[in-house]
Design a protein around this motif. Sequence first.
Motif, mmCIF file in Angstrom:
data_model
loop_
_atom_site.group_PDB
_atom_site.id
_atom_site.type_symbol
_atom_site.label_atom_id
_atom_site.label_comp_id
_atom_site.label_asym_id
_atom_site.label_seq_id
_atom_site.Cartn_x
_atom_site.Cartn_y
_atom_site.Cartn_z
ATOM 1 N N ARG A 104 14.384 -31.246 -7.354
ATOM 2 C CA ARG A 104 13.163 -30.550 -6.743
ATOM 3 C C ARG A 104 13.520 -29.604 -7.384
ATOM 4 O O ARG A 104 11.904 -28.691 -7.714
ATOM 5 C CB ARG A 104 13.417 -30.499 -5.426
ATOM 6 N N GLN A 105 14.250 -28.563 -6.932
ATOM 7 C CA GLN A 105 14.072 -26.786 -7.923
ATOM 8 C C GLN A 105 13.876 -26.993 -9.268
ATOM 9 O O GLN A 105 13.179 -26.264 -9.441
ATOM 10 C CB GLN A 105 15.316 -26.249 -7.828
ATOM 11 N N LEU A 106 14.205 -27.789 -10.374
ATOM 12 C CA LEU A 106 14.563 -28.137 -11.482
ATOM 13 C C LEU A 106 12.376 -28.558 -11.800
ATOM 14 O O LEU A 106 11.781 -27.547 -12.685
ATOM 15 C CB LEU A 106 14.706 -29.323 -12.363
ATOM 16 N N GLY A 117 18.225 -31.425 -3.856
ATOM 17 C CA GLY A 117 17.045 -30.288 -4.054
ATOM 18 C C GLY A 117 17.352 -30.125 -5.277
ATOM 19 O O GLY A 117 17.372 -28.774 -5.802
ATOM 20 N N ARG A 118 18.724 -29.994 -6.200
ATOM 21 C CA ARG A 118 18.207 -29.724 -7.323
ATOM 22 C C ARG A 118 17.549 -29.857 -8.090
ATOM 23 O O ARG A 118 16.797 -29.395 -8.982
ATOM 24 C CB ARG A 118 19.846 -29.633 -7.968
ATOM 25 N N VAL A 148 6.755 -29.301 -4.799
ATOM 26 C CA VAL A 148 7.185 -30.456 -4.745
ATOM 27 C C VAL A 148 7.816 -31.128 -3.450
ATOM 28 O O VAL A 148 8.154 -30.904 -2.420
ATOM 29 C CB VAL A 148 8.764 -29.922 -5.894
ATOM 30 N N TYR A 186 18.111 -36.444 -13.969
ATOM 31 C CA TYR A 186 18.191 -34.880 -14.270
ATOM 32 C C TYR A 186 18.363 -34.648 -15.201
ATOM 33 O O TYR A 186 19.010 -34.952 -16.255
ATOM 34 C CB TYR A 186 19.112 -34.074 -13.034
ATOM 35 N N ARG A 232 9.840 -27.288 -10.048
ATOM 36 C CA ARG A 232 9.588 -26.043 -9.412
ATOM 37 C C ARG A 232 9.115 -25.031 -11.189
ATOM 38 O O ARG A 232 8.470 -25.001 -11.182
ATOM 39 C CB ARG A 232 10.086 -25.659 -8.620
ATOM 40 N N GLU A 233 10.408 -25.123 -11.359
ATOM 41 C CA GLU A 233 10.269 -24.236 -12.236
ATOM 42 C C GLU A 233 9.756 -24.994 -13.467
ATOM 43 O O GLU A 233 9.319 -24.063 -14.351
ATOM 44 C CB GLU A 233 12.265 -24.120 -13.526
ATOM 45 N N THR A 241 11.702 -35.563 -12.238
ATOM 46 C CA THR A 241 13.043 -35.233 -11.849
ATOM 47 C C THR A 241 13.679 -35.624 -13.885
ATOM 48 O O THR A 241 14.669 -35.250 -14.014
ATOM 49 C CB THR A 241 14.273 -35.170 -11.658
ATOM 50 N N ASP A 282 10.286 -34.297 -1.551
ATOM 51 C CA ASP A 282 10.919 -35.095 -1.298
ATOM 52 C C ASP A 282 11.269 -36.539 -1.291
ATOM 53 O O ASP A 282 10.710 -36.498 -0.040
ATOM 54 C CB ASP A 282 12.585 -34.466 -0.360
#
Length: 318
Positions: free
Chosen positions: A178-180, A175-176, A189, A311, A182-183, A150, A191
């Motif tokens: 990990r979504q990044l 969570g934010r 991904v 992030y 993936r994108e 991240t 934890d």
Amino acid sequence: MKAIRIHEFGPPEVMKLEEVGDPAPGPGQLVVRVRAAGVNPVETYIRAGTYAVKPPLPYTPGADAAGEVAAVGAGVARFKPGDRIYTAGTLSGAYAQLTLCQADQVYPLPETITFAQGAAINIPYATAYRALFERARVHAGQTVLVHGATGAVGIAAVQFAAAAGLTVIGTGGTGRGRQLVREQGAAHVLDHRAPGYLDALAKLTAGRGVDVILEMLANVNLGRDLGVLARGGTVAVIGSRGEVSINPRLLMQAEGTILGQVSGTSAQYAQAHAAIGAGLRAGTLRPIVGQELPLASAPQAHHAVIESPAYGKIVLLP
């Protein structure tokens, strides 16, 4: 102009915003009007006085910036005033309204990339490129685990590896985040705050383990990394904040390799930035800016880059 100055090594609060003279370019040099400056963890170590190389005091921190060419010195033909650029190092420091650079420290910034994104290019993307392609020598079809995916270097690594045809497994602590990841192209991904999260790698790799691991925090993870390597696998150590104990038998069983990485040569960086430029133009590389702060908030930025969940990139706006 205004610039951050450090007169003594110490905590982030030793950084002060001061008035200093404007730089003037000599032969082969140019002055950049800084629109955004990137904040990197290494700059916190230098500021604290714990880095191997200490600059003479006082100094202005920072190597990564983006903006426009303000003035050019004799013999500079590649750039002219007004050109959009990003820097790969500076002579006078990036945390400033103006910075002095050698002409070979400056690269064109595509119109599709903002100045804030431009300040997130140099150290993250050059580090990721060198770790993947020069040190680990990855190739399409391999599986790569990016620890701390991240952060700015992690994001760059995910984008590079996905574009090169590798199966990317990233880790993130929120969570934010990990979504990044993936994108950016990660196939899986994990934890890294969850107990036993590396156990999932056996299923994800059909029991083989991972071919390459990019390690951002070796003092925490290196011992466990050796237990999930595929045969002949490689751990490329990019970052560490202390010592670590490992079991050499795990390395022997995998017939694995641990590689270290620091600064490269001029030729290596030129190669990295050629690849970076191509990726920026093609859209496969997309710098992510997580936080923008005014230049005077440099102390806050140094706290955040070390203490807060990663992030994307933190940038300062002069």
